[in-house]
Design an enzyme around this catalytic site. Structure first.
Site, mmCIF file in Angstrom:
data_model
loop_
_atom_site.group_PDB
_atom_site.id
_atom_site.type_symbol
_atom_site.label_atom_id
_atom_site.label_comp_id
_atom_site.label_asym_id
_atom_site.label_seq_id
_atom_site.Cartn_x
_atom_site.Cartn_y
_atom_site.Cartn_z
ATOM 1 N NE ARG A 121 1.919 14.388 -4.420
ATOM 2 C CZ ARG A 121 0.961 13.935 -3.631
ATOM 3 N NH1 ARG A 121 -0.020 14.714 -3.275
ATOM 4 N NH2 ARG A 121 0.994 12.705 -3.192
ATOM 5 C CG ASP A 130 -1.706 1.156 1.431
ATOM 6 O OD1 ASP A 130 -2.275 1.561 0.420
ATOM 7 O OD2 ASP A 130 -1.796 1.677 2.542
ATOM 8 C CG ASN A 137 -7.288 1.135 2.289
ATOM 9 O OD1 ASN A 137 -6.752 1.183 3.393
ATOM 10 N ND2 ASN A 137 -6.718 1.601 1.213
ATOM 11 C CG ASP A 144 -3.257 8.627 -3.190
ATOM 12 O OD1 ASP A 144 -4.108 9.511 -3.142
ATOM 13 O OD2 ASP A 144 -2.570 8.256 -2.221
#
Lengths: 1244, 311
Positions: free
Chosen positions: A699, A436, A910, A782
């Site tokens: 990013r 994950d 999740n 994501d």
């Protein structure tokens, strides 16, 4: 290739924080307006969410017609929970149980679980047979070990289940405010909630069950929900209530509230909900937007009112969770086969015995008058003995893993926890890791790392890869120098020149300096950055030094964009002068903190004004570095919201001088398209920096601005307002067009790079795991850009990798035709595969990036195989936008398709499906939310501990368990067969050579301690060697220690040993006397002597296997042998009717006989000889890697320098085969540098 | 005797004097192989008179026919006392499960007062009276007897201490007397003197130690005189025991004993074999090592350095 991460700017309501902030910020008019909600509170939600359309909630849906049909028959009487106490509306309480057993079912179910294991079942069979009168062994000696083994396992189960129960208890006893009567809300335990209850949930609380949202603290009934535990997405989701229930926003309102909900039956689908609310004689359709799911959390909203619709096990979250399957390791499964094999051997033996016995009985035995045979025919059964010490060993191993200090997280005060101990050895065979992202690899925390303003990059020029590459080349060079003899000077000088050329290519002296300082990310992560969210070091900008830069204007504008173009809100902090910020996305927070650090502090926000505390460089210098700090107010004129299609966000502000600015930030490609011709000055330089940042996994966001003339603005604003007020489906389009009109002719300022901060040690860990030959797949909820960024940051991707992207085109997606989508995906897969086949020889690694939608198609029946084939051949695979269910699905498919051992690691609810589906599930326990940990087999405080868990403990456990199991097989074959041989001599009557208690003691006491010591403490190489040579880990996936050939070999070894032991004993001891005084050996002394030989042989055998002797091993091995003698003496001292065959046998009979000791010596030597020869041959002609490394480690000490050189060289060699990871990236870099360098030398 | 004489005498006795005069007291080991001499004589067929050889079982079961039999054994080598007398039974499954279990250790120790003797089935009761000693083992007691005559003189056979001392002291009661033994219709083996306690019935004690293998020897007694080479020993035996029913063999064994027990070639052969094969292996490995010697800690053997390795 440039990848730009775009953060998601979600609309945000910060009513509460605004309220607090307002009070302290002394903005009177705001305070006045916020103090009383009814007087008209600041409607932040309205302010920011102009784009959110309410129309969608009113769309009549075809599904609505289904209500009342089967599957949609649920009726809920809101605020009347008592009506749900009787049928037909009786629904379960909100009580949740995740335990496997309860008091009543524990015994039968746990027993069933136990006897599903072949070994235990075999044991049971033996015990049952022992109850029959035919059994050769006493009942106690068979039943006691069975009860012992099964009891321990069941106890373990019980304890684990007890923990689950406590966890449930904790959850069930949480309280929530529930409506009692007349508008009074009282605390109620979660478990006592019923369907129909009205509850009030406060900020940052979990929802106790699936609720229908009635109203919230916001006037428009909006609330924000964090669904991390459900789908792993970190951004908040908006839920909004129906218009008609908005009035229910005070406690008192609920005194007379009544409504009926008709909706779908409980189901696990998280994203759908169909229902009707009948309220005040009107029926209103309900959609998922009104449903608050259990396990999600209320965020940024003071409180909400809701009515319980699904409770307890009906909730979607609980329905979505699957019961954790009991997992078994590969070795254990193989052991079943071995047990089958042994069992069939045993059956064969028994069959031979039985047939022999019955034949003999028919023909001969009638004549054996001394037996006085009756007529009934007895079939004897021969028992082998097979015990499971394994459970105990695994528990001890797990204990040692838990205690490993190297895996202790001091920050969280948590250590590794092996929650199920029966998978330890599986850790050594993992071939694929499915990970994950958020919370596992990253901390979900953004840090401002670098920026490029006006074409100059700040925050360090060189990347860590460059640094490491230069360092490595230095080392390489030295290694080369060393290996070249003195005589070979010419080539040496060549090397030197070559190297200097390389150094020149690497360029800047900074590299060297930095390398010397040793500042690299690898080490930098160690020292925590002082300011959370800000990890930027550049003296050119820090400490107000930016005022001396030439491009002052750009820099100021840049900081202003950072400080103004966002939706965040400042919060008072304890520290003087420093504010904390809360914003929707963590990037915004990072920008705000950064701008604060650059002295552009965003300190207040009101409805239309943003206040910055600016540092004014143009002002007079009061003292050195003491400039005037001024508060500047900016009027917020418009806010053009972020959306995933726009990929940008703008604010239009006017400063005190009335100048209007449009400040814009967004994805680079979007911004670059909208630049004015005079705004492109820095485009080239910025693009270069952008690609560098992207390579590092940052990013990036591009910043631009524009000065808007007042007239133009007025003109635009009317158009925009018109668009905003339009009602209807075309509204969005109009807004889009309107914003398009103003967001143009921008002037580029630069780009900012934020790092989605990786958890400590993640790149190194991934690097090591890659070197160990493990494949790592990233599965994340994501977006693709984010996922790719992280891929770069953890070196799963690198620039020279060939990337395949699988995604659906927009048209296909909108058409939603399965067939077309399938064809598209298939086409893409085939293309990629073709490319892969063509380029395979070039050794360029491949990476696959796949999108959730495409994933869904790719996993369908007929495309599945092609997809998996492609995926498995890629060095790294990144799956983005995948749902929890897809995570589980891909895990299962990979497991089934490749047949390899998979490990899934994750931290949130999740990931539970994936964790349960994988062969090994690992949960990260550091973050909040325990679901993943509860479902996992191992829990780690941090991802980086996976390295040690797998490469050290996994390797060890695999070795230990396989050695141990093989030894078990050997031991029991060697022992059991002597029993069989004796049968041949007793006319198959079933008489046993040994006393019952010898046989019981064999596996319980006399040979078990060394096995336990071996299973717990054996190490082929020490832990640091394991880490230095991760390639050693490959022994596990290749299963070198537990191949069938090995198993057969050990069985043969056992057969040989048993033959030697038995034959030598009977031929030496019988029939003549074995002592000087003429005594002959009878059954008891022969038994004791043979048994002694067995004890010696098996214990010496384990001494040969063991390669790591501590005093515990010595004690257990030699102690076991000694124990046998002690046992024999003590047991023999009992009265004859208790001690049976052992009565005085040692002291009086065999002890004083020299022959006894000679036989023992001879037999032990002979029976160990075959194995000894085997290991000698193996060691000297076909050594295994661990042998060599052991030798290298321990025998080159004299010549230290050589040692180091070879040691390091081999370490490097072992890494060469990796394709992903940091070192691979460094290698690739070196290759590139070298080719450039060689070209240059040729040119020279 | 003068003082000087006395001193001289004393001097002569000192160790130093003895040493210088090489007269230290010594023992002189004569390395002669400690031969174990063994005489094995099978007598089950021989001792059935010619006329009865067709149906040996009825011969042996018929009490009216005398079972006397004589054998003459020739001693080939000098046998030093004690010479152990064994009887050897072949193909006799004393280790059969049913047989082994059929005894009661408590009854042997405590006598018929001990009642739980179900393990003794089927030889537990007779005429509603408990049998002491019960069980198949005792019931099938070996009852051939041997007397040895050399040159007309009977050799003294010591039949005491042929059983383990612990058995006599702890397993068989000193106050337990045979009772109701061999009184049934089926008579197995030998009878016991009801006036002698079980702890003194050494034949029984020896017999009760069941053997492990179907071919076994049991100690009968010891001849405590040396037998010279070429002596002829005549054995008078009572051939009572029925081995004819199941085709068993009966042998009489006379054997001396060394510190390693009786005559057994296997141990020696095994030692020689193991020793020589070890030497051969050692040589082979040494040659192999010399020929293709693997450098210690040679990294080229590491898997990533081998050509076949693929990542």
């Amino acid at each position: 290739m440039t990848i730009v991460g775009i953060c998601s700017f979600f609309v945000e309501g910060q009513g509460s924080t605004a309220e607090e902030g307002a009070g302290t910020c002394e903005v009177v008019e705001i305070a006045a307006s916020t103090r009383r909600r009814k007087m008209g509170m600041v409607r932040w939600s309205k302010l920011y969410s102009f784009a959110c359309l309410r129309t969608s909630t009113y769309e009549p849906s075809a599904a609505q017609e289904l209500i009342g049909q089967p599957g949609f028959s649920r009726v809920v009487f809101c605020n009347e929970p008592h009506r749900h106490k009787r049928k037909p509306y009786k629904y379960p309480y909100n009580y949740i149980s995740t335990t496997k057993y309860n008091v009543l079912t524990f015994l039968p179910r746990a027993l069933f679980e136990q006897f599903r294991r072949v070994a235990n079942f075999y044991f049971l069979l033996a015990a049952v047979l022992s109850l029959a009168s035919l059994a050769p062994l006493s009942r106690a000696s068979l039943i006691v070990p069975l009860v012992f083994v099964v009891g321990i396992s069941m106890l373990k189960e019980a304890v684990e289940d007890w923990h689950r129960f406590l966890q449930d208890l904790n959850v069930n006893n949480r309280t929530v405010k529930a409506h009692a009567s007349n508008g009074e809300f009282v605390d109620k335990l979660w478990k006592e909630l019923r369907v129909g209850d009205v509850v009030k949930v406060n900020k940052d609380e979990y929802f106790p069950s699936d609720l229908l949202l009635l109203s919230s603290s916001y006037e428009d009934g909006v609330c924000y929900v964090e669904t991390m535990n459900l789908d792993g997405e970190t951004n908040l989701k908006i839920k909004r209530s129906l218009e008609d229930t908005l009035s229910l926003n005070e406690d008192e309102e609920f005194g007379r509230f009544k409504a009926t909900v008709r909706c779908e039956d409980p189901n696990p689908n998280l994203y759908t909900f169909v229902g009707n609310l009948e309220f005040e004689n009107e029926s209103h359709p309900l959609s998922p937007a009104q449903l608050l799911l259990r396990d999600s959390k209320l965020r940024n909203t003071d409180y909400v009112y809701g009515v319980v619709i699904f409770s307890g096990h009906d909730t979607k979250a609980v329905r979505n969770s699957t019961r954790s399957p009991s997992k078994r390791s590969r070795v254990e499964r193989k052991m079943d086969h071995i047990i089958y094999l042994l069992f069939s051997m045993l059956l064969l033996v028994s069959l031979v015995s039985s047939i022999g016995s019955s034949l003999l009985m028919k023909h001969d035995m009638d004549d054996w008058w001394y037996l006085q045979l009756p007529d009934d025919n007895k079939v004897p059964d021969l028992e082998g003995s097979d015990s499971k010490k394994e459970d105990l060993v695994k528990v001890l191993q797990a204990m040692l893993i838990n205690k490993d200090i190297e895996m202790y997280d001091e920050a969280a005060c948590k250590s590794v926890q092996a929650r199920t101990s029966n998978l330890n050895e599986e850790l050594g065979q993992v071939e694929m890791i499915l990970s994950d992202k958020t919370g596992t690899l990253t901390c979900n925390q953004m840090e401002f790392r670098k920026c490029s303003i006006a074409g100059i990059s700040y925050g360090g020029d060189t990347t860590e890869v460059d640094l490491a590459a230069s360092k490595r080349m230095n080392a390489d060079f030295e290694a080369c120098q060393f290996s070249i003899g003195e005589s070979d000077r010419i080539s040496q000088s060549f090397e030197v020149s070559n190297f200097s050329a390389e150094k020149a290519v690497l360029g800047c002296p900074e590299v060297q300096d930095n390398a010397n300082k040793g500042i690299s990310r690898l080490s930098r992560t160690e020292e925590e950055s002082v300011i959370k969210g800000f990890n930027f070091r550049d003296d050119r900008l820090m400490n107000k030094n930016w005022i001396h830069r030439s491009s002052l204007l750009e820099i100021t504008m840049f900081f202003r964009v950072m400080a103004l173009c966002h939706t965040g809100i400042p919060i008072e902090d304890d520290k003087i002068d420093k504010l904390r910020y809360e914003a929707e996305s963590p990037e915004e927070v990072a920008f705000l903190i950064a701008s604060q650090e650059f002295e552009f502090q965003f300190c207040r926000r009101t409805q239309s004004v943003m206040v910055l505390k600016e540092f004014d460089p143009s002002g007079k210098e009061v003292e050195r570095y003491h400039f005037k700090v001024i508060f500047r107010e900016y009027k917020l004129l418009n806010l053009l919201e972020f959306s995933s299609s726009r990929k940008r966000m703008s604010v239009i502000v006017s400063n005190e001088d009335g100048q209007i600015f449009l400040l814009c930030k967004g994805a680079d490609s979007i911004i670059f398209d909208r630049l004015a011709d005079n705004g492109r000055t820095y485009e080239q330089a910025t693009t270069l920096h952008l690609s560098n940042y992207a390579e590092d996994g940052f990013r990036t966001l591009a910043f631009a601005y524009r000065i808007v003339e007042a007239a133009e603005y007025e003109c635009w604003n009317t158009a925009f307002t018109k668009a905003k007020t339009t009602v209807g489906p075309e509204r969005e389009e109009l807004l889009e067009k309107a914003s398009e009109m103003i967001e143009k002719d921008l002037i580029l300022l630069g780009v900012a790079a934020v790092e989605d901060k990786l958890q400590k040690g993640v790149p190194e860990c991934i690097d090591k795991l890659a070197q160990a030959g493990l494949k790592i797949w990233l599965l994340t909820g994501d977006k693709r850009e984010t996922a790719i960024n992280i891929g770069f940051a953890c070196s799963l991707l690198r620039q020279d990798m060939k990337q395949f992207h699988l995604s659906l085109s927009r048209e296909a997606e909108s058409n939603n035709q399965v067939k077309a989508m399938k064809e598209e995906i298939l086409h893409q897969i085939e293309n990629s595969y073709k490319v892969m086949c063509e380029e395979r020889n070039k050794e360029a690694p491949f990476a696959l990036v796949i999108d959730g939608k495409a994933f869904e198609i790719a996993l369908r029946g007929d495309v599945k195989d092609e997809f998996l084939q492609l995926a498995v051949n890629c060095a790294s695979v990144i799956c983005c936008r995948v749902s929890p269910k897809q995570k589980a699905l891909i895990t299962r498919l990979v497991k089934e398709y490749t047949g390899k051992t998979t490990l899934a690691i994750g931290d949130g609810a999740n990931d539970v499906g994936m964790i349960q589906e994988a062969d090994i599930g690992v949960g990260i326990s550091g973050m909040e939310g325990m679901q993943a940990v509860m479902a996992s087999d191992f829990s780690l405080p941090q991802f980086r501990f996976l390295e040690r868990l797998l490469i050290v403990h996994g390797h060890w456990c695999y070795q230990r368990i396989s050695k141990m199991v093989l030894y078990f097989v050997y031991k029991n074959v060697a022992f059991g067969l002597t029993l069989f041989y004796f049968e041949l001599y007793t006319s198959f009557s079933g008489e046993v050579l040994y006393d019952d208690w010898y046989m019981t003691m064999f596996n319980v006491l006399l040979t078990s301690l060394p096995v336990i010591a071996l299973g717990v403490l054996e190490q082929d190489v020490s832990s640091d060697v394991c880490l230095q040579f991760p390639a050693l880990y490959q022994q596990g996936p290749r299963n070198v220690h537990f191949k069938w050939s090995r198993i057969i070999g050990w069985i043969l070894n056992g057969v040989v040993s048993s033959l030697v032991i038995f034959l030598a004993n009977i031929y030496i001891l019988s029939p003549s006397a074995y002592r000087q005084n003429g005594y002959v050996a009878d059954i008891s002394s022969l038994g004791a002597i043979t048994y002694t030989c067995i004890i010696w042989t098996v214990n010496c055998q384990i001494a040969l296997i063991t390669s790591h002797f501590t005093w515990i091993q010595h004690l257990s091995i030699w102690g076991s042998i000694l124990l046998w003698y002690i046992f024999l003496v003590l047991y023999g001292a009992l009265p004859p009717y208790l001690s049976g065959k052992a009565f005085h046998v040692f002291i009086e009979e065999i002890g004083p006989a020299p022959l006894y000791w000679m036989v023992t010596l001879l037999v032990v030597i002979v029976s160990l000889l075959p194995y000894f020869i085997h290991i000698v041959i193996q060691r000297s002609f076909n050594p295994m890697d661990d042998h060599i490394i052991q030798e290298m480690k321990y025998c080159f000490r004299k010549d230290d320098v050589t040692d180091n050189q070879t040691w390091i060289r081999e370490q490097r060699n072992s890494q060469r085969s990796t394709r992903i990871g940091f070192s691979a990236r460094v290698d690739a870099k070196i290759v590139i540098q070298r080719t450039v360098a060689s070209k240059e030398t040729i040119n020279l | 005797m003068t003082n000087t004489d006395r001193e001289r005498h004393r001097e002569r006795e000192t160790a130093f004097y003895l040493f210088t005069q090489q007269r230290l007291p010594a023992c002189k080991p004569v390395l002669t192989p400690a031969w174990v001499v063994e005489i094995v004589e099978r007598y089950d067929t021989e001792c059935v008179p010619e006329p009865f050889r067709i149906d040996k079982v009825s011969y042996v079961q018929d009490d009216s026919i005398p079972k006397n039999c004589s054998l003459s054994l020739k001693v080939r080598k000098y046998m030093k006392a004690p010479i152990y007398i064994y009887y050897q039974l072949d193909n006799y499954y004393q280790n059969h499960r049913r047989y082994v279990k059929s005894r009661s250790d408590r009854q042997l120790l405590h006598g018929w007062k001990y009642h739980a003797t179900s393990s003794c089935q089927p030889v537990e009761f007779n005429n509603n009276q408990p049998i002491v000693p019960c069980g198949l083992i005792a019931w099938s007691l070996f009852n051939d007897t041997f007397t040895f005559i050399r040159e007309r003189a009977e050799l003294k056979v010591n039949r005491k201490n042929i059983a383990w001392k612990s058995d006599r002291d702890h397993k068989f009661g000193k106050t337990v007397y045979p009772f109701n033994f061999q009184n049934g219709t089926l008579i197995g083996g030998g009878k016991l003197n009801p006036r002698i306690p079980l702890s003194d019935q050494e034949d029984l004690i020896v017999w009760m130690r069941t053997s492990a293998l179907p071919s076994f020897r049991k100690l009968y007694g010891r001849i405590e005189e040396d037998l010279d080479a070429d002596d002829v020993v005549v054995v008078h035996l009572m051939n009572n025991y029925n081995t004819y029913g199941f085709g068993g063999k009966k042998k009489l064994v006379l054997s001396t004993s060394s510190w390693l027990g009786g005559k057994n070639d296997f141990l020696g052969l095994a030692c020689v074999f193991v020793g020589s094969s070890s030497v051969i292996l050692a040589i082979v490995f040494m040659l192999l090592h010399l020929k293709s010697r693997r450098p210690y800690g040679d990294p080229s053997y590491l898997p990533w350095n081998r050509k076949s390795f693929s990542g």
